[in-house]
Every structure is written in C-alpha cells, then in structure tokens.
Motif scaffolding. Structure first.
Motif, PDB file in Angstrom:
ATOM      1  N   LEU A 129     -11.803  -7.212  -8.944  1.00 54.05           N
ATOM      2  CA  LEU A 129     -12.746  -8.499  -8.593  1.00 54.05           C
ATOM      3  C   LEU A 129     -14.133  -8.051  -8.502  1.00 54.05           C
ATOM      4  CD1 LEU A 129     -10.418 -10.158  -5.697  1.00 54.05           C
ATOM      5  CD2 LEU A 129     -11.157 -11.282  -7.945  1.00 54.05           C
ATOM      6  N   GLN A 130     -14.301  -6.865  -7.960  1.00 55.16           N
ATOM      7  CA  GLN A 130     -15.872  -6.664  -7.726  1.00 55.16           C
ATOM      8  C   GLN A 130     -16.485  -6.089  -9.050  1.00 55.16           C
ATOM      9  OE1 GLN A 130     -15.350  -3.482  -4.827  1.00 55.16           O
ATOM     10  NE2 GLN A 130     -15.861  -4.884  -3.101  1.00 55.16           N
ATOM     11  N   ASP A 138      -6.475  -1.713  -3.256  1.00 57.33           N
ATOM     12  CA  ASP A 138      -7.866  -1.316  -3.338  1.00 57.33           C
ATOM     13  C   ASP A 138      -8.141  -1.580  -4.736  1.00 57.33           C
ATOM     14  OD1 ASP A 138      -5.789   0.349  -4.307  1.00 57.33           O
ATOM     15  OD2 ASP A 138      -6.823   2.324  -3.743  1.00 57.33           O
ATOM     16  N   ARG A 139      -7.119  -1.691  -5.944  1.00 57.26           N
ATOM     17  CA  ARG A 139      -7.376  -1.836  -7.510  1.00 57.26           C
ATOM     18  C   ARG A 139      -7.551  -3.089  -7.197  1.00 57.26           C
ATOM     19  NH1 ARG A 139      -3.719  -0.626 -12.642  1.00 57.26           N
ATOM     20  NH2 ARG A 139      -4.945  -1.938 -13.999  1.00 57.26           N
ATOM     21  N   TYR A 140      -6.805  -4.131  -6.787  1.00 61.29           N
ATOM     22  CA  TYR A 140      -7.109  -5.366  -6.915  1.00 61.29           C
ATOM     23  C   TYR A 140      -8.592  -5.906  -6.424  1.00 61.29           C
ATOM     24  CZ  TYR A 140      -5.244 -10.283  -6.650  1.00 61.29           C
ATOM     25  OH  TYR A 140      -4.955 -11.605  -7.164  1.00 61.29           O
ATOM     26  N   GLU A 188     -17.904 -11.234  -5.102  1.00 59.66           N
ATOM     27  CA  GLU A 188     -18.480 -10.362  -3.760  1.00 59.66           C
ATOM     28  C   GLU A 188     -17.573 -11.378  -2.721  1.00 59.66           C
ATOM     29  OE1 GLU A 188     -22.503 -10.750  -3.879  1.00 59.66           O
ATOM     30  OE2 GLU A 188     -22.533 -12.617  -3.546  1.00 59.66           O
ATOM     31  N   ASP A 189     -17.785 -10.964  -1.482  1.00 58.42           N
ATOM     32  CA  ASP A 189     -17.321 -11.639  -0.304  1.00 58.42           C
ATOM     33  C   ASP A 189     -15.717 -11.809  -0.285  1.00 58.42           C
ATOM     34  OD1 ASP A 189     -19.777 -11.716   0.881  1.00 58.42           O
ATOM     35  OD2 ASP A 189     -20.155 -13.878  -0.072  1.00 58.42           O
ATOM     36  N   VAL A 190     -14.945 -10.864  -0.690  1.00 58.86           N
ATOM     37  CA  VAL A 190     -13.775 -10.989  -1.175  1.00 58.86           C
ATOM     38  C   VAL A 190     -12.924 -10.844   0.064  1.00 58.86           C
ATOM     39  CG1 VAL A 190     -11.605  -9.776  -2.275  1.00 58.86           C
ATOM     40  CG2 VAL A 190     -13.880  -9.848  -3.454  1.00 58.86           C
ATOM     41  N   GLU A 205       0.669  -1.383  -0.065  1.00 60.90           N
ATOM     42  CA  GLU A 205       0.052  -0.030  -0.152  1.00 60.90           C
ATOM     43  C   GLU A 205       0.993   1.383  -0.115  1.00 60.90           C
ATOM     44  OE1 GLU A 205      -3.472   0.282   2.420  1.00 60.90           O
ATOM     45  OE2 GLU A 205      -3.728  -1.808   2.559  1.00 60.90           O
ATOM     46  N   GLN A 206       2.111   1.281   0.668  1.00 61.00           N
ATOM     47  CA  GLN A 206       2.888   2.376   0.676  1.00 61.00           C
ATOM     48  C   GLN A 206       3.667   2.600  -0.557  1.00 61.00           C
ATOM     49  OE1 GLN A 206       2.905  -0.441   2.838  1.00 61.00           O
ATOM     50  NE2 GLN A 206       4.739  -0.748   3.709  1.00 61.00           N
ATOM     51  N   HIS A 207       3.779   1.634  -1.435  1.00 58.41           N
ATOM     52  CA  HIS A 207       4.625   1.495  -2.678  1.00 58.41           C
ATOM     53  C   HIS A 207       4.193   2.770  -3.639  1.00 58.41           C
ATOM     54  CE1 HIS A 207       7.291   0.501  -5.756  1.00 58.41           C
ATOM     55  NE2 HIS A 207       6.533   0.251  -6.593  1.00 58.41           N
TER      56      HIS A 207
END
Length: 277
Positions: free
Chosen positions: A203-204, A197-199, A209-211, A167-169
């Motif tokens: 998927l969504q 967040d993009r991953y 769902e229910d990731v 996330e910090q990259h």
C-alpha cells in the motif's frame, strides 16, 4: 463456459436480497443481515458521506451499491465487476430502485484493465475506491492498488475488506501447501495472500498513507463457516432450491475458512488508506 462468480448466492439470501460476501456475524443470525453488516462497516470505515464519489471494484449483484446510495447518500457512483450475470443483475437492481444513471455507470470487465478504469470514470475523480470482500480474487491486488491510487482524487480514500496471512503462518509449511491448493480451486492468485507487513508495504509503495488495518476475523470466518454447515443441514431436510454443486462449493468454503481460522493461517481485516498528498 460457466462463470465462477454467478447468481448461485441468491439461494443463500432472504427474499429480495442478493448479497455475496462472507458477512459480519457479531449481531447477525442470517446470511443477508451479516452481509449487509459487513458492507455498512466498510462504508463507515471509509467515511462515506453525501459528498462521496464512489468507485466500487467488484460490486457483485448490486446490494452494496444500494447501501452506498440509500444509507450513505453518496453523490456519485461508478464500478467494474468481472461477472456478466452479476453485472446484468446489478444494473437491473439499480434501475428498479430508481437509479437509472448509476446503473449506466457500472460495467462488466477486468478490474486490472487500466483502459476500462479510464472509460468507466470518463474523467471523474472518485473520492473513494471500495472493494468489499473481493480484492483477493483480483488477478493482481497490487495492480489494483496502483490503479486506485492513480485515479483517486487528492487525498482520496481506499477501503476494502480482505484476507491476509496470519503473522505466525509459515509459508514453508505443509499447511501453506494445502492453502495453495485451496486458493487455486477458489480462483485466487497465491501472490494475493501476503503477511500484514508486506500488505502494508505494498500500500505504501503504491502511494498510500495513513493505513489502518483492523482484524475482524473473529466475527467473519467462524460465522460464515457455521452458516454453511447449517445450510447443509437445512438443504438435506428440505426441498431447497440450492443445487448440490453449489451446496458443496459453499460447504467446502466454510470448512476451509474454519480450518484456516483455527490453525491461524488466514486473517480477515478491514483496511483503509489515504492517497498520499
């Protein structure tokens, strides 16, 4: 032309084993045991059972297929793998273990080819699509998500072990340019390396769902890096059969993962999601 994904990893394994993933090293002290541990985690995360019909995307030399069949006792199996040599090896492994029908249901080809999914499944609707330590190598992981969603049965499960950016990259940093060079050398599309967040959004947007995303980096990346450093020392002190070209490939991969872990560039996760109703 030589295959990038071939049988070189046989030299990393214990006798009779042919694993080819990064492994889960928390309680393992050799490569084959670590690889099996990662496969078991993926099977448990996806909820495999006696009623499961599995589509394995990128099954390598077939050891994980035997885990699905013999440990989880799944009801059916299909799969696609890019490598010719690995697919041939996996078919023989299944046949020798008494799974002739399952051997005929796994094929060589491009996982992003929609026609190949249709011919391989031949009307079957898998309850589970699995990708053990390979989705980052697919030409397009997003296209894979969409194909999995299309072919899964109602409320079917997608599960994979995969990389994503920490996330910090910062994608504008020199470290990201270094990452891009390593991805190119490793036959990994840069578009497959995205933040969490993009991953999740991909998927969504693909109909899941229910990731659930579980970060297991601490027990994967350092362990593999240590094993590859140890492999180099053992190779230098013996008449090991691993060619120098393969040794360099694995040593560089180990160094890269140690670097990416220390600098918080990549994270390695177990991911599962359910097809939206």
């Amino acid at each position: 032309m030589a295959e990038f994904h071939d049988l070189a990893e046989l030299a990393l394994n214990s006798e009779g084993q042919s694993w080819g993933n990064l492994g889960y090293w928390q309680n393992a002290d050799n490569y084959s045991d670590a690889c099996r541990a990662l496969a078991l985690m993926l099977g448990e995360q996806s909820g495999l059972d006696r009623h499961a019909i599995v589509f394995d995307a990128g099954f390598g030399c077939g050891d994980q297929l035997l885990v699905w069949l013999e440990h989880f006792h799944i009801a059916g199996l299909h799969g696609i793998n890019l490598s010719h040599s690995q697919t041939r090896f996996a078919k023989a492994k299944l046949s020798n273990a008494g799974f002739e029908a399952e051997a005929s249901a796994i094929v060589e080809g491009d996982i992003n080819d929609p026609d190949l999914w249709s011919t391989t499944l031949d009307g079957a609707r898998p309850t589970h699509v699995l990708a053990l330590d390979c989705a980052y190598h697919f030409p397009s992981r997003l296209a894979f998500f969409r194909l999995a969603q299309h072919h899964l049965s109602c409320a079917g499960k997608l599960a994979l072990s995969d990389f994503m950016l920490a996330e910090q990259h910062d994608t504008g940093s020199w470290a990201h340019r270094m990452l891009g060079w390593m991805l190119h050398r490793s036959h990994i599309a840069e578009d497959n390396m995205v933040h969490r967040d993009r991953y999740l959004r991909e998927l969504q947007d693909s109909g899941f769902e229910d990731v659930r995303i579980i970060d297991i980096s601490d027990h994967v990346m350092p362990g593999f890096a240590h094993a590859m450093r140890k492999l180099g020392r053992e190779r230098a002190a013996s008449s090991a059969t691993l060619p120098w070209s393969s040794l360099i490939k694995y040593r560089v991969t180990g160094w890269f993962l140690a670097w990416a872990y220390r600098r918080s560039i990549l994270r390695y996760c177990l991911v599962s999601a359910r097809k939206a109703r």
